[in-house]
Design a protein around this motif. Structure first.
Motif, PDB file in Angstrom:
ATOM      1  N   CYS A  83       0.848  -1.185   0.000  1.00  0.00           N
ATOM      2  CA  CYS A  83       0.000   0.000   0.000  1.00  0.00           C
ATOM      3  C   CYS A  83       0.884   1.236   0.000  1.00  0.00           C
ATOM      4  CB  CYS A  83      -0.898  -0.008   1.230  1.00  0.00           C
ATOM      5  SG  CYS A  83      -1.918   1.457   1.356  1.00  0.00           S
ATOM      6  N   SER A  84       0.586   2.156  -0.913  1.00  0.00           N
ATOM      7  CA  SER A  84       1.349   3.395  -0.960  1.00  0.00           C
ATOM      8  C   SER A  84       0.414   4.575  -0.774  1.00  0.00           C
ATOM      9  CB  SER A  84       2.075   3.534  -2.301  1.00  0.00           C
ATOM     10  OG  SER A  84       3.031   2.516  -2.398  1.00  0.00           O
ATOM     11  N   LEU A  85       0.909   5.583  -0.066  1.00  0.00           N
ATOM     12  CA  LEU A  85       0.088   6.751   0.219  1.00  0.00           C
ATOM     13  C   LEU A  85       0.712   7.989  -0.402  1.00  0.00           C
ATOM     14  CD1 LEU A  85      -0.344   6.166   4.061  1.00  0.00           C
ATOM     15  CD2 LEU A  85      -1.868   5.401   2.250  1.00  0.00           C
ATOM     16  N   VAL A  86      -0.141   8.862  -0.896  1.00  0.00           N
ATOM     17  CA  VAL A  86       0.343  10.135  -1.391  1.00  0.00           C
ATOM     18  C   VAL A  86      -0.675  11.202  -0.997  1.00  0.00           C
ATOM     19  CG1 VAL A  86      -0.678   9.897  -3.695  1.00  0.00           C
ATOM     20  CG2 VAL A  86       1.345  11.313  -3.416  1.00  0.00           C
ATOM     21  N   GLU A  87      -0.177  12.366  -0.596  1.00  0.00           N
ATOM     22  CA  GLU A  87      -1.078  13.400  -0.121  1.00  0.00           C
ATOM     23  C   GLU A  87      -1.318  14.439  -1.199  1.00  0.00           C
ATOM     24  OE1 GLU A  87      -1.747  17.174   2.530  1.00  0.00           O
ATOM     25  OE2 GLU A  87      -0.407  16.836   0.861  1.00  0.00           O
ATOM     26  N   LEU A  88      -2.546  14.893  -1.290  1.00  0.00           N
ATOM     27  CA  LEU A  88      -2.867  15.932  -2.257  1.00  0.00           C
ATOM     28  C   LEU A  88      -3.893  16.860  -1.625  1.00  0.00           C
ATOM     29  CD1 LEU A  88      -2.462  16.688  -5.354  1.00  0.00           C
ATOM     30  CD2 LEU A  88      -4.700  15.619  -5.654  1.00  0.00           C
ATOM     31  N   ARG A  89      -3.567  18.095  -1.545  1.00  0.00           N
ATOM     32  CA  ARG A  89      -4.473  19.104  -0.984  1.00  0.00           C
ATOM     33  C   ARG A  89      -5.200  18.608   0.272  1.00  0.00           C
ATOM     34  NH1 ARG A  89      -4.337  20.414  -6.484  1.00  0.00           N
ATOM     35  NH2 ARG A  89      -5.781  18.786  -7.104  1.00  0.00           N
ATOM     36  N   ASN A  90      -4.419  18.320   1.307  1.00  0.00           N
ATOM     37  CA  ASN A  90      -4.963  17.917   2.616  1.00  0.00           C
ATOM     38  C   ASN A  90      -5.695  16.585   2.635  1.00  0.00           C
ATOM     39  OD1 ASN A  90      -4.016  19.941   4.228  1.00  0.00           O
ATOM     40  ND2 ASN A  90      -5.725  21.312   3.730  1.00  0.00           N
ATOM     41  N   GLU A  91      -5.574  15.825   1.551  1.00  0.00           N
ATOM     42  CA  GLU A  91      -6.233  14.533   1.568  1.00  0.00           C
ATOM     43  C   GLU A  91      -5.205  13.468   1.262  1.00  0.00           C
ATOM     44  OE1 GLU A  91     -10.058  13.000  -0.412  1.00  0.00           O
ATOM     45  OE2 GLU A  91     -10.120  15.187  -0.560  1.00  0.00           O
ATOM     46  N   VAL A  92      -5.280  12.371   1.991  1.00  0.00           N
ATOM     47  CA  VAL A  92      -4.332  11.293   1.736  1.00  0.00           C
ATOM     48  C   VAL A  92      -4.996  10.254   0.837  1.00  0.00           C
ATOM     49  CG1 VAL A  92      -2.936   9.488   2.779  1.00  0.00           C
ATOM     50  CG2 VAL A  92      -3.201  11.680   3.946  1.00  0.00           C
ATOM     51  N   HIS A  93      -4.348   9.954  -0.280  1.00  0.00           N
ATOM     52  CA  HIS A  93      -4.877   8.955  -1.211  1.00  0.00           C
ATOM     53  C   HIS A  93      -4.070   7.674  -1.058  1.00  0.00           C
ATOM     54  CE1 HIS A  93      -7.259  11.925  -3.583  1.00  0.00           C
ATOM     55  NE2 HIS A  93      -6.416  12.738  -2.957  1.00  0.00           N
ATOM     56  N   SER A  94      -4.770   6.564  -0.859  1.00  0.00           N
ATOM     57  CA  SER A  94      -4.034   5.307  -0.718  1.00  0.00           C
ATOM     58  C   SER A  94      -4.275   4.397  -1.917  1.00  0.00           C
ATOM     59  CB  SER A  94      -4.441   4.615   0.576  1.00  0.00           C
ATOM     60  OG  SER A  94      -5.841   4.598   0.698  1.00  0.00           O
ATOM     61  N   PHE A  95      -3.213   3.723  -2.296  1.00  0.00           N
ATOM     62  CA  PHE A  95      -3.285   2.826  -3.455  1.00  0.00           C
ATOM     63  C   PHE A  95      -2.768   1.445  -3.069  1.00  0.00           C
ATOM     64  CE2 PHE A  95      -2.897   7.112  -4.975  1.00  0.00           C
ATOM     65  CZ  PHE A  95      -3.832   7.183  -6.008  1.00  0.00           C
ATOM     66  N   TYR A  96      -3.596   0.418  -3.322  1.00  0.00           N
ATOM     67  CA  TYR A  96      -3.140  -0.951  -3.110  1.00  0.00           C
ATOM     68  C   TYR A  96      -2.697  -1.501  -4.454  1.00  0.00           C
ATOM     69  CZ  TYR A  96      -4.854  -0.939   1.632  1.00  0.00           C
ATOM     70  OH  TYR A  96      -5.020  -0.650   2.959  1.00  0.00           O
ATOM     71  N   SER A  97      -1.764  -2.459  -4.408  1.00  0.00           N
ATOM     72  CA  SER A  97      -1.284  -3.044  -5.662  1.00  0.00           C
ATOM     73  C   SER A  97      -2.444  -3.616  -6.471  1.00  0.00           C
ATOM     74  CB  SER A  97      -0.267  -4.136  -5.356  1.00  0.00           C
ATOM     75  OG  SER A  97       0.935  -3.538  -4.984  1.00  0.00           O
ATOM     76  N   GLY A  98      -2.491  -3.226  -7.730  1.00  0.00           N
ATOM     77  CA  GLY A  98      -3.496  -3.757  -8.638  1.00  0.00           C
ATOM     78  C   GLY A  98      -4.892  -3.203  -8.428  1.00  0.00           C
ATOM     79  N   SER A  99      -5.043  -2.233  -7.515  1.00  0.00           N
ATOM     80  CA  SER A  99      -6.396  -1.756  -7.238  1.00  0.00           C
ATOM     81  C   SER A  99      -6.889  -0.837  -8.352  1.00  0.00           C
ATOM     82  CB  SER A  99      -6.439  -1.019  -5.902  1.00  0.00           C
ATOM     83  OG  SER A  99      -5.870   0.267  -6.040  1.00  0.00           O
ATOM     84  N   THR A 100      -8.189  -0.874  -8.565  1.00  0.00           N
ATOM     85  CA  THR A 100      -8.788  -0.025  -9.596  1.00  0.00           C
ATOM     86  C   THR A 100      -9.927   0.786  -8.988  1.00  0.00           C
ATOM     87  OG1 THR A 100     -10.175  -1.907 -10.165  1.00  0.00           O
ATOM     88  CG2 THR A 100      -8.259  -1.530 -11.560  1.00  0.00           C
ATOM     89  N   THR A 101      -9.880   0.943  -7.675  1.00  0.00           N
ATOM     90  CA  THR A 101     -11.016   1.577  -6.994  1.00  0.00           C
ATOM     91  C   THR A 101     -10.904   3.096  -6.928  1.00  0.00           C
ATOM     92  OG1 THR A 101      -9.840   1.087  -4.955  1.00  0.00           O
ATOM     93  CG2 THR A 101     -11.651  -0.380  -5.543  1.00  0.00           C
ATOM     94  N   HIS A 102      -9.720   3.630  -7.203  1.00  0.00           N
ATOM     95  CA  HIS A 102      -9.580   5.084  -7.117  1.00  0.00           C
ATOM     96  C   HIS A 102     -10.347   5.754  -8.254  1.00  0.00           C
ATOM     97  CE1 HIS A 102      -7.690   9.050  -7.049  1.00  0.00           C
ATOM     98  NE2 HIS A 102      -7.438   8.785  -5.786  1.00  0.00           N
ATOM     99  N   PRO A 103     -11.026   6.884  -7.973  1.00  0.00           N
ATOM    100  CA  PRO A 103     -11.805   7.572  -9.016  1.00  0.00           C
ATOM    101  C   PRO A 103     -10.990   7.881 -10.286  1.00  0.00           C
ATOM    102  CG  PRO A 103     -12.093   8.659  -6.883  1.00  0.00           C
ATOM    103  CD  PRO A 103     -11.158   7.531  -6.658  1.00  0.00           C
ATOM    104  N   GLN A 104      -9.691   8.125 -10.111  1.00  0.00           N
ATOM    105  CA  GLN A 104      -8.869   8.471 -11.278  1.00  0.00           C
ATOM    106  C   GLN A 104      -8.187   7.244 -11.878  1.00  0.00           C
ATOM    107  OE1 GLN A 104      -6.138  11.722 -10.937  1.00  0.00           O
ATOM    108  NE2 GLN A 104      -7.468  12.892  -9.569  1.00  0.00           N
ATOM    109  N   SER A 105      -8.614   6.076 -11.432  1.00  0.00           N
ATOM    110  CA  SER A 105      -7.938   4.830 -11.784  1.00  0.00           C
ATOM    111  C   SER A 105      -7.615   4.690 -13.279  1.00  0.00           C
ATOM    112  CB  SER A 105      -8.817   3.677 -11.320  1.00  0.00           C
ATOM    113  OG  SER A 105      -8.077   2.520 -11.289  1.00  0.00           O
ATOM    114  N   LYS A 106      -8.601   4.915 -14.120  1.00  0.00           N
ATOM    115  CA  LYS A 106      -8.404   4.734 -15.567  1.00  0.00           C
ATOM    116  C   LYS A 106      -7.308   5.629 -16.094  1.00  0.00           C
ATOM    117  CE  LYS A 106     -12.501   2.710 -17.503  1.00  0.00           C
ATOM    118  NZ  LYS A 106     -13.861   2.946 -17.943  1.00  0.00           N
ATOM    119  N   ARG A 107      -7.378   6.877 -15.662  1.00  0.00           N
ATOM    120  CA  ARG A 107      -6.413   7.873 -16.094  1.00  0.00           C
ATOM    121  C   ARG A 107      -5.000   7.477 -15.651  1.00  0.00           C
ATOM    122  NH1 ARG A 107      -6.594  13.574 -13.640  1.00  0.00           N
ATOM    123  NH2 ARG A 107      -4.960  14.543 -14.908  1.00  0.00           N
TER     124      ARG A 107
END
Length: 821
Positions: A690-714
């Motif tokens: 799991c990797s985390l990155v912060e953007l404008r006061n929000e922490v976005h987490s990404f799991y390997s192979g996950s496609t659940t993030h709203p920007q996933s396709k992009r």
DNA sequence: GGTATCCAAA
């Protein structure tokens, strides 16, 4: 304390006070007070010997009192002064000041004693304000105050830390010409001391025309309890110069001061005096002595005293538990707790807090829950300190959820409650909750203190965002907490964790009196950034100064050597820690040593090191070994280490994965399949990356192979595009660890690693030129490390990745770790 | 009717 100043055994003979008993048993009182009173006030014997009078003397509750009163009235005794005073006194004693007043007010010819009793009732049951108003009325009614009117009023002020009213009573006392009375002035000294006005307390003490033993004890207690331990000890010497012999109360008062300065020498001289004066066997003295030894780091001596005690109070048990907790032996503290329960001693709130502390230090959730049951059993649910202890126990046992449930349902939260909760969130990686809790606290008008700041800084260190770091740093300065060594140390550590290592050093250099933890934080900061030389230079500087390195310092030093491949230096310092500083290496030190040797490719040497360890090697040691075997593709020792780990921690799937990776990197595919089958059979899973990155006061987490993030396709589209670019620049995918599938599928899997997703998201959403910070829960994978170097080259962006072990600064195609990790 | 030992968060 100079032992020469304590006269030898003659003290006992010169001493005319009997030593204090630990606790006195209340025997149902005889009508004696009535008798003595009758002699002074000429009460006829048919009154004070009346059965109703005897019953009132024996009365123990409000209920009994209400049964006796009709008897008093029936026998025509209600108008006797003696009965009136006794009734007022008893009603106040059982908490009903209104009934006391109802007896008091209608009386026509009130005796002075009746007023004094009534005043005492107001002081005990109502506000100080009411008591003071009554004191005014006494003057109006022409009743002359006596000295004890003031002494107990002063005591109430002291107990409530009510300085304002305390000063008022002090003034009244002077007007009534008690300013030179030793009882009254001792009360004044005590009141100022309890209101934390030790300077005023001392001024009053100094002006007393006459001082007795109790006055000395009072001022000594004042200094001791206000944190002026040295001053308290000095005064014990001075009182002897002025002809006062310390009694058992003096010793009980001053022993905590000796503990505070942490000097065994001072403590032992007091111990010597206690023996010579015949106080050493008193239960409160031996308890205070044992406590002093614990606090001076000699918990073994404390235990000897504890075991040798003829009788123990619950305080003795609590103190022994605390000794073990403070000296880092929580399991022994629990053992004392269990023994105490076995012996049928009733635990107090302090007992429970100590037990919870021990469970927290052990990280033992089950035992913590067991102790939690006592909180309900003993009705301690409204004891705020106990609840705070529960919050921190659950937090340390990784159950921030339970901690926050308790916190949310807590009435009367104190600073400590908020601080404990913020720290709890911080310790469990729940950064945004920690920050929310912090702002809620501020919005309620509570001022953050040094503990609050340290907790928030720890949370932000976890987040690793320089902008946040600067924000809290500013707040620290505005809150005037920038001189607090714990706060500044936390700031140094936070800047280092944010990758701002130069800022950390700048701050470090600005600190005047550095604590050992300050040095440790800076050395560790250099180490995790791969700046091994800088870490060693700083360590040399430290050794030349006055602050002694501790075991944590050495851990940071050896780990710094390990991250930078400074094997010989690491070996040297490991030897030196015991030789030069008498520090016994712990499991963590051994683990780091194996890491140092193994990482450098000296696999066989690392294994020999393990086999020659004086303690049984634990998970950290074999874990380091397995990690080294993965880097250097060593099947033989990798298997050995893995087998030990399977025994030591059978539930962790990660070791199987590492072993499988070692097999894969040496093309032992059948072995890989075997490991996979074992994992399936045992139902083991790998901890997901799991990797985390912060953007404008929000922490976005990404799991390997996950496609659940709203920007996933992009993100995936961007990664594909980026893939072409970095390949053109020379990147070759390392598909070694991806098995059993076609080449292009392998590449796809590599492209979905959590750190790549986080980096791509960061690149897509931030402006050119800014640095991207990524945190990963596991170690960075080899292919991602390589790819990130190329990404930093083709995008011209600086990328900082912090994995569970260290920092990687990627810039212009190079990583700060020099590929040594 | 004046004094006292154990304790919550880094």
């Amino acid at each position: 304390m100079r032992s020469s100043s304590v006269p030898p055994i003659a003290i006992v003979k010169a001493h005319n006070r009997t030593p204090l008993k630990s606790s006195s048993i209340t025997i149902p009182s005889s009508p004696l007070p009535f008798h003595t009173l009758s002699e002074r006030t000429h009460i006829p014997s048919h009154v004070y010997k009346h059965p109703a009078a005897v019953l009132l003397e024996l009365c123990t509750s409000m209920k009994e009192l209400h049964q006796i009163i009709p008897l008093v009235i029936k026998n025509g005794l209600y108008n006797e002064h003696l009965f009136q005073t006794k009734l007022v006194s008893l009603f106040s004693k059982y908490g009903s000041i209104n009934e006391a007043a109802r007896v008091f007010e209608p009386i026509d010819d009130k005796l002075d004693a009746l007023y004094h009793t009534m005043l005492k009732g107001y002081a005990k049951n109502s506000s100080l304000e009411t008591a003071l108003a009554f004191l005014c009325r006494m003057r109006y009614d022409d009743v002359k105050p006596v000295v004890y009117n003031f002494t107990y009023l002063l005591k109430v002020c002291g107990d409530n830390a009510d300085l304002k009213r305390g000063k008022e009573i002090h003034g009244q006392l002077i007007t009534n010409s008690f300013g030179a009375n030793v009882f009254a002035m001792t009360g004044v000294v005590n009141m100022y001391a309890k209101c934390r006005q030790i300077d005023d307390a001392y001024k009053m003490f100094d002006r007393m025309p006459e001082r007795d033993l109790v006055s000395w004890n009072t001022i000594i207690a004042g200094f001791s309890q206000n944190g002026f331990a040295k001053k308290a000890l000095e005064l014990v010497l001075r009182m002897q110069d002025e002809g006062q012999r310390p009694d058992s109360i003096t010793l009980v008062t001053v022993l905590p001061a000796a503990a505070d300065v942490g000097s065994l020498m001072v403590g032992k001289s007091i111990h010597g005096y206690a023996i010579r004066a015949g106080f050493a066997k008193l239960v409160n003295i031996s308890t205070a002595l044992a406590d002093m030894y614990s606090k001076c780091g000699s918990v073994e001596t404390a235990r000897l005293i504890f075991d040798g005690m003829d009788q123990k109070t619950v305080v003795s048990w609590n103190s022994m538990m605390d000794g073990y907790v403070q000296n880092g032996e929580p399991e022994k503290a629990i053992a004392v707790f269990e023994k105490m329960l076995e012996e049928g001693i009733d635990p107090t709130s302090v007992t429970i807090m100590e037990a919870l502390h021990a469970c927290a230090d052990l990280g033992d959730l089950e035992r913590g829950k067991f102790v939690h049951k006592f909180v309900d059993q003993l009705n301690l649910g409204s004891d705020i300190s106990v609840m705070n202890s529960l919050i921190s126990m659950y937090s340390k046992c990784k159950r921030a959820d339970i901690a926050s449930d308790i916190f949310n349902n807590l009435n009367g939260r104190t600073h400590v409650s908020w601080n404990a909760m913020i720290l709890g969130y911080a310790q469990n990686g729940r950064v945004s909750e920690a920050l929310n809790c912090f702002s809620e606290m501020k919005s309620l008008g509570m001022k953050p203190d040094s503990f609050t700041m340290v907790s928030v800084i720890l949370a932000l260190a976890d987040l690793s965002i320089t902008r946040h770091a600067k924000w809290i740093h500013g707040l620290v300065i505005r809150s005037c907490l920038d001189k607090n060594i714990f706060v500044t140390t936390a700031l140094v550590d936070m800047y280092a964790k944010c990758g701002a290592i130069h800022m950390a050093r700048k701050l470090f250099d600005m600190i005047n009196d550095r604590h050992v933890i300050t040095w440790n934080a800076m050395i560790d900061g250099y180490g995790t950034h791969g700046l091994g030389r800088a870490a060693l230079d700083l360590f040399d500087k430290m050794k030349k100064g006055t602050v002694e390195p501790n075991d944590i310092t050495y851990l940071s030093v050896i780990s710094a050597c390990s991250h930078s491949g400074l094997v010989d230096e690491g070996l040297h310092h490991f030897k030196s820690m015991k030789q030069d500083y008498g520090l016994e290496p712990s499991m963590d030190h051994y683990g780091t040593m194996v890491d140092l040797l193994g990482r450098a490719g000296r696999i066989k040497e690392a294994w020999d090191f393990i086999e020659n360890m004086p303690i049984s090697p634990g998970i950290t040691v074999y874990g380091a070994m397995l990690g080294a075997c993965k880097i250097h593709k060593n099947v033989e020792f990798g298997e050995k280490a893995a087998n030990k780990l399977f025994e030591l921690n059978p539930d962790e799937g990660g070791y199987h994965v590492l072993l499988a990776n070692i097999y894969a990197s040496t093309s032992k595919w059948s072995k890989v399949a075997e490991v996979r089958k074992t994992m399936e059979k045992k139902g083991l899973k790998k901890t997901p990356g799991c990797s985390l990155v912060e953007l404008r006061n929000e922490v976005h987490s990404f799991y390997s192979g996950s496609t659940t993030h709203p920007q996933s396709k992009r993100i995936y589209a961007f990664l594909e595009e980026l893939g072409y670019e970095i390949k053109a620049a020379g990147y070759v995918p390392d598909t070694n660890s991806i098995l059993d599938v076609e080449d292009d599928v392998q590449e796809q899997l590599l492209n979905s690693h959590s750190e790549k997703l986080a980096i791509a998201f960061g690149l897509l959403n931030t402006s050119p030129g800014t640095t991207i910070h990524v945190r990963k829960n596991l170690r960075v994978c080899g292919d991602c490390h390589n790819a990130t170097k190329y990404i930093s080259l083709v995008t011209g962006r600086e990328i900082i990745v912090r994995d569970m072990q260290r920092f990687h600064h990627f810039k212009n195609g190079i990583c700060s770790c020099g590929d040594y990790w």
